[in-house]
Scaffold this motif. Structure first.
Motif, PDB file in Angstrom:
ATOM      1  N   TYR A 108       0.829  -1.200   0.000  1.00 47.41           N
ATOM      2  CA  TYR A 108       0.000   0.000   0.000  1.00 47.41           C
ATOM      3  C   TYR A 108       0.870   1.258   0.000  1.00 47.41           C
ATOM      4  CZ  TYR A 108      -4.047  -2.873   1.360  1.00 47.41           C
ATOM      5  OH  TYR A 108      -5.045  -3.795   1.401  1.00 47.41           O
ATOM      6  N   ALA A 109       0.306   2.331  -0.493  1.00 50.54           N
ATOM      7  CA  ALA A 109       0.993   3.621  -0.427  1.00 50.54           C
ATOM      8  C   ALA A 109       1.204   4.007   1.028  1.00 50.54           C
ATOM      9  CB  ALA A 109       0.168   4.684  -1.149  1.00 50.54           C
ATOM     10  N   THR A 110       2.390   4.486   1.346  1.00 54.19           N
ATOM     11  CA  THR A 110       2.703   4.863   2.719  1.00 54.19           C
ATOM     12  C   THR A 110       2.336   6.318   2.979  1.00 54.19           C
ATOM     13  OG1 THR A 110       4.959   5.399   2.035  1.00 54.19           O
ATOM     14  CG2 THR A 110       4.566   3.191   2.902  1.00 54.19           C
ATOM     15  N   PRO A 111       2.133   6.696   4.232  1.00 52.36           N
ATOM     16  CA  PRO A 111       1.754   8.081   4.556  1.00 52.36           C
ATOM     17  C   PRO A 111       2.817   9.080   4.113  1.00 52.36           C
ATOM     18  CG  PRO A 111       1.432   6.625   6.435  1.00 52.36           C
ATOM     19  CD  PRO A 111       2.195   5.848   5.425  1.00 52.36           C
ATOM     20  N   THR A 112       2.371  10.261   3.717  1.00 47.99           N
ATOM     21  CA  THR A 112       3.283  11.333   3.302  1.00 47.99           C
ATOM     22  C   THR A 112       2.926  12.627   4.044  1.00 47.99           C
ATOM     23  OG1 THR A 112       1.839  11.919   1.441  1.00 47.99           O
ATOM     24  CG2 THR A 112       3.637  10.340   1.009  1.00 47.99           C
ATOM     25  N   ASP A 113       3.787  13.618   3.900  1.00 53.01           N
ATOM     26  CA  ASP A 113       3.545  14.955   4.467  1.00 53.01           C
ATOM     27  C   ASP A 113       3.284  14.910   5.967  1.00 53.01           C
ATOM     28  OD1 ASP A 113       3.781  16.055   1.915  1.00 53.01           O
ATOM     29  OD2 ASP A 113       1.646  15.740   1.500  1.00 53.01           O
ATOM     30  N   GLY A 114       3.947  14.000   6.663  1.00 48.50           N
ATOM     31  CA  GLY A 114       3.829  13.934   8.107  1.00 48.50           C
ATOM     32  C   GLY A 114       2.601  13.228   8.628  1.00 48.50           C
ATOM     33  N   ASN A 115       1.775  12.669   7.745  1.00 49.11           N
ATOM     34  CA  ASN A 115       0.588  11.941   8.184  1.00 49.11           C
ATOM     35  C   ASN A 115       0.966  10.608   8.810  1.00 49.11           C
ATOM     36  OD1 ASN A 115      -1.326  13.877   7.223  1.00 49.11           O
ATOM     37  ND2 ASN A 115      -0.982  13.120   5.137  1.00 49.11           N
ATOM     38  N   ALA A 140      -2.379   1.847   5.803  1.00 46.72           N
ATOM     39  CA  ALA A 140      -0.932   1.757   6.036  1.00 46.72           C
ATOM     40  C   ALA A 140      -0.513   2.791   7.061  1.00 46.72           C
ATOM     41  CB  ALA A 140      -0.167   1.970   4.731  1.00 46.72           C
ATOM     42  N   ALA A 141       0.346   2.381   7.981  1.00 47.53           N
ATOM     43  CA  ALA A 141       0.776   3.270   9.058  1.00 47.53           C
ATOM     44  C   ALA A 141       2.180   3.808   8.796  1.00 47.53           C
ATOM     45  CB  ALA A 141       0.746   2.524  10.393  1.00 47.53           C
TER      46      ALA A 141
END
Length: 381
Positions: A108-115, A140-141
């Motif tokens: 899965y796509a991983t979090p971006t921009d500090g999310n 995804a965490a």
């Protein structure tokens, strides 16, 4: 932590609904001898939490589902081991769909921009029902390196007589030896064992003392009854003694779950672990063995101890859980994660939540920040 979307926010969870467009290298276990294998020479005394499948819900009557999510993975390796061991019949309650889905990596796509979290969704035809579609939403965490954390860990190891077989205590020893190799020099490690009573084997040694930790693990032997609740109490005392503010403070238990001395019922164990979690110490549990495993009690401890329940059937699985994916297993990045799923009745006639049967919440529980819910580890899934 609460999540609200018009679809689904959970970890590889499946919804089934009608009226679209929106609905929701294994090596095998080893035994001392063939006669020890359930179904061949031994009764199956395993215990699982009863699973009652969720029914279809008409969206004109109720169009929102509330539930707690978690990252437990025990069901898949448990079933894999039973199948490879030639079991003729497997307890239906051992099949927990969300845990089987949670086990795999979906890229899965991983979090971006500090999310902290990122969502991925897909809809596809139901292979066994032409009238429905399946909707999956992956969660995804944020990824955090285990080696970048300050870790205060207590290995709580069952050394009772029921652990005396090659797929139990020897496998646990191999698992913790693998984990020891990845400790930081300033990590604090304690070891507590329990059988008829409990014993402190190591008291807060540093991760740099790898030879001392390894020797303590290698010297463990099985025998006696199972005073699990006493071991839990002692393990938490040590975790609190060496508590690291802002660090990863965790009790890691390994057992076949057969508690027979002290607190033994699910209700009593649940009450105990709820008290202990107030200390800020997290709890993870690894099940081992077959024929006598008490998954119901282990799941109760994990759900109420702010932790996860996993199952180890081979050294390869131990390496996966405690080395390759140790962040997801032992580092919490999101606590008390709850999900709500809302469907538009104009597009969805009915829906059914597959999995998470024992983690459903009411609307009031969902909106109450005091409601305990599941935890997500680093990089999950």
């Amino acid at each position: 932590m609460k999540l609200k979307t018009t679809l689904l926010t959970t970890l590889a969870l499946v919804l089934c609904g009608t009226s679209l467009p929106a609905c929701g290298g294994y090596s095998g276990s080893k035994y001392d001898n063939m006669a020890a294998m359930p179904g061949i020479g031994q009764a199956n005394n395993e215990e699982y939490t009863e699973i009652v499948e969720n029914a279809f819900v008409n969206t004109t009557e109720q169009n929102t589902s509330y539930f707690s999510i978690d990252a437990n993975t025990a069901s898949y390796p448990t079933l894999r081991a039973r199948i490879n061991d030639g079991w003729g019949e497997i307890d239906k309650d051992a099949v927990r769909v969300e845990e089987m889905l949670n086990y795999f990596d979906y890229d899965y796509a991983t979090p971006t921009d500090g999310n902290i979290l990122a969502l991925t969704s897909s809809v596809f035809d139901t292979p066994y029902n032409n009238d429905t579609k399946l909707l999956t939403i992956g969660l995804a965490a944020q990824e955090v390196e285990f080696t970048q954390q300050r870790n205060n860990l207590v290995f709580l190891i069952d050394v009772s007589g029921s652990m005396y077989s090659s797929d139990k205590l020897p496998l646990v020893q191999s698992a913790f030896m693998l984990m020891t190799e990845n400790l930081n020099d300033n990590d604090r490690i304690s070891i507590v064992t329990y059988a008829s009573g409990d014993a402190v084997v190591l008291d807060g040694v540093y991760g740099s003392e790898k030879k001392k930790i390894a020797a303590a693990i290698e010297d463990l032997e099985a025998g006696g009854s199972t005073a699990g609740s006493k071991g839990i109490t002692t393990a938490y005392q040590l975790a609190e003694k060496y508590f690291i503010e802002g660090g990863n403070n965790r009790v890691i238990m390994a057992t076949d779950g057969d508690f027979n001395v002290g607190l033994t019922s699910e209700n009593a164990l649940e009450k105990l672990i709820k008290q202990k979690r107030e200390s800020g110490v997290y709890f993870s549990i690894f099940g081992v063995g077959s024929g006598n495993i008490k998954a119901n009690k282990m799941e109760t401890l994990a759900l109420n101890g702010n932790g996860t329940y996993s199952y180890i059937d081979t050294v390869k699985e131990a390496k996966r859980a405690l080395v390759e994916e140790i962040g997801g297993t032992l580092l919490t990045v999101a606590k008390d994660v709850k999900a709500s799923v809302t469907f538009n009745p104009e597009y969805v006639e009915s829906f059914r939540l597959i999995g998470y049967e024992n983690k459903l919440l009411t609307e009031d529980e969902y909106n109450d920040d005091a409601t305990d819910a599941g935890e997500l580890g680093s990089g999950i899934p």
